[in-house]
Design an enzyme around this catalytic site. Structure first.
Site, short mmCIF file in Angstrom:
data_model
loop_
_atom_site.label_atom_id
_atom_site.label_comp_id
_atom_site.label_asym_id
_atom_site.label_seq_id
_atom_site.Cartn_x
_atom_site.Cartn_y
_atom_site.Cartn_z
N GLY A 172 3.76 -4.58 4.03
CA GLY A 172 3.85 -5.99 3.66
C GLY A 172 3.45 -6.93 4.78
O GLY A 172 2.67 -7.86 4.57
N GLY A 173 3.97 -6.72 5.99
CA GLY A 173 3.63 -7.60 7.10
C GLY A 173 2.15 -7.55 7.44
O GLY A 173 1.53 -8.59 7.73
N SER A 174 1.57 -6.37 7.42
CA SER A 174 0.14 -6.22 7.72
C SER A 174 -0.71 -6.91 6.66
O SER A 174 -1.72 -7.56 6.97
CB SER A 174 -0.23 -4.74 7.79
N LYS A 229 0.85 -1.20 0.00
CA LYS A 229 0.00 0.00 0.00
C LYS A 229 0.88 1.25 0.00
O LYS A 229 2.07 1.22 0.35
CB LYS A 229 -0.93 0.01 1.22
N ALA A 274 9.68 -0.43 5.21
CA ALA A 274 9.56 0.54 4.12
C ALA A 274 8.29 1.37 4.19
O ALA A 274 8.11 2.28 3.39
CB ALA A 274 9.62 -0.18 2.77
N GLY A 275 7.36 1.04 5.09
CA GLY A 275 6.08 1.74 5.11
C GLY A 275 5.13 1.27 4.03
O GLY A 275 4.15 1.95 3.72
N ASP A 297 -2.59 -1.29 10.18
CA ASP A 297 -2.95 -1.40 8.76
C ASP A 297 -3.65 -2.70 8.42
O ASP A 297 -4.17 -2.85 7.31
CB ASP A 297 -1.69 -1.29 7.88
#
Length: 316
Positions: A125-127, A17, A121-122, A160
């Site tokens: 990905g993990g979320s 995102k 990186a913001g 997120d």
């Protein structure tokens, strides 16, 4: 998010995102931060493949066998400088363990996670992986939970995660658990720059806390900008996009990493529609008029040795 079945296992693409708007409204009594943010999913995906381990002992939860065989498959030029946790610190593991605990499910699972989204990186990905895991566990374990019920679990995992249970752009409020879907927006094209060094989200928020007393933002003005941003995205009007997009965390992230200012300076010298940090960083993105425009600017930026650079577009 689309579930795709490949015979027995289920496979889910988990998108990254970008934050087109991010306002931090203050620190909450529970230690988290009150947010108002406009998120757009983009066409960069991790993927999870899920198959159920049905050999759990009766009356006792079997260990979730996470072949989180985390396979790194990052875009060309990316380096995995941030290791992906595999045990209980991994959000996929935590999501499935929480779902089993709350549902009383006695099944395990084999999960294969392919990581294409750079970490720290913001980009979420993990979320996104955690949301995909909740969707897969709910489906393959036959729980039949509603999206709202899954969302309450998702909010416990991260700000997120609830956003990624749905598809398309959305405004997220609170800790991110209050979702307002945004429809009718035009496709957006981006160049994303991921500097060689990542940023830890807690560090960026601590830096924001240290700065926040000196930043007396006008919240009413921010909300007006968000409304204008949404209207512009629906009209496809990019003329004033730079005035309405913003990220309240950018100054704090810049304080922690000199890379942010280097990338910002490089983008300022090019004809992006506008550009800013995503989330808590360290990834930075520019909005482009069309795909060809994005490819041209990405080619120029790749000569500047700023890290990983790729083009992408919003998910419909």
């Amino acid at each position: 998010m689309i579930l795709r079945q490949d015979e027995s296992p289920w496979t889910v693409p988990a998108p990254a995102k970008l934050n087109l708007y991010l306002e931090v409204l203050g620190r909450r009594p529970d230690g988290y931060h009150e947010l108002e943010t406009l998120l757009v999913p983009i066409q960069l995906y991790d993927s999870l493949t899920f198959s159920t381990n049905r050999s759990a002992s009766r009356g006792e939860l079997a260990p979730i066998s996470l072949d989180v065989t985390v396979q790194q498959s990052l875009p060309t030029g990316a380096t995995a400088e941030t290791p992906i946790p595999i045990g209980s610190e991994n959000l996929v593991v935590r999501a499935l363990e929480l779902l089993r605990e709350r549902s009383g499910c006695d099944r395990g699972a084999h999960v294969h996670l392919v990581k294409r989204i750079p970490a720290a990186a913001g980009l979420g990905g993990g979320s996104s992986d955690a949301a995909a895991a909740l969707r897969l566990g709910n489906r393959d374990w036959g729980l039949g939970w509603s999206r709202d019920r899954l969302a309450s679990l998702a909010a416990e995992l991260g700000s997120d995660v609830p956003f990624f249970l749905s598809s398309g752009p959305a405004i997220c409020r609170g800790r991110g658990e209050r979702i307002e879907a945004i429809t009718g927006t035009v496709p957006l094209h981006f160049v994303v720059v991921k500097p060689p060094i990542g940023l830890a989200t807690p560090d960026v928020y601590r830096a924001w806390d240290d700065r926040s007393g000196a930043e007396q933002q006008d919240r009413d003005l921010g909300r007006a900008s968000l409304a204008q941003l949404v209207a512009a995205l629906r009209r496809g009007d990019f003329r004033n996009l730079g005035e309405w997009m913003s990220n309240r965390l950018q100054a704090a992230a810049t304080q922690l990493s000199p890379w942010i200012d280097q990338v910002r300076t490089a983008c300022t010298r090019l004809d992006f529609v506008t550009h800013q940090l995503t989330g808590s960083g360290s990834a930075y993105f520019g909005v482009c008029r069309h795909a060809q425009h994005a490819r041209r600017l990405a080619t120029i930026l790749r000569t500047r040795q700023l890290g990983l650079i790729f083009t992408t577009q919003s998910c419909r």
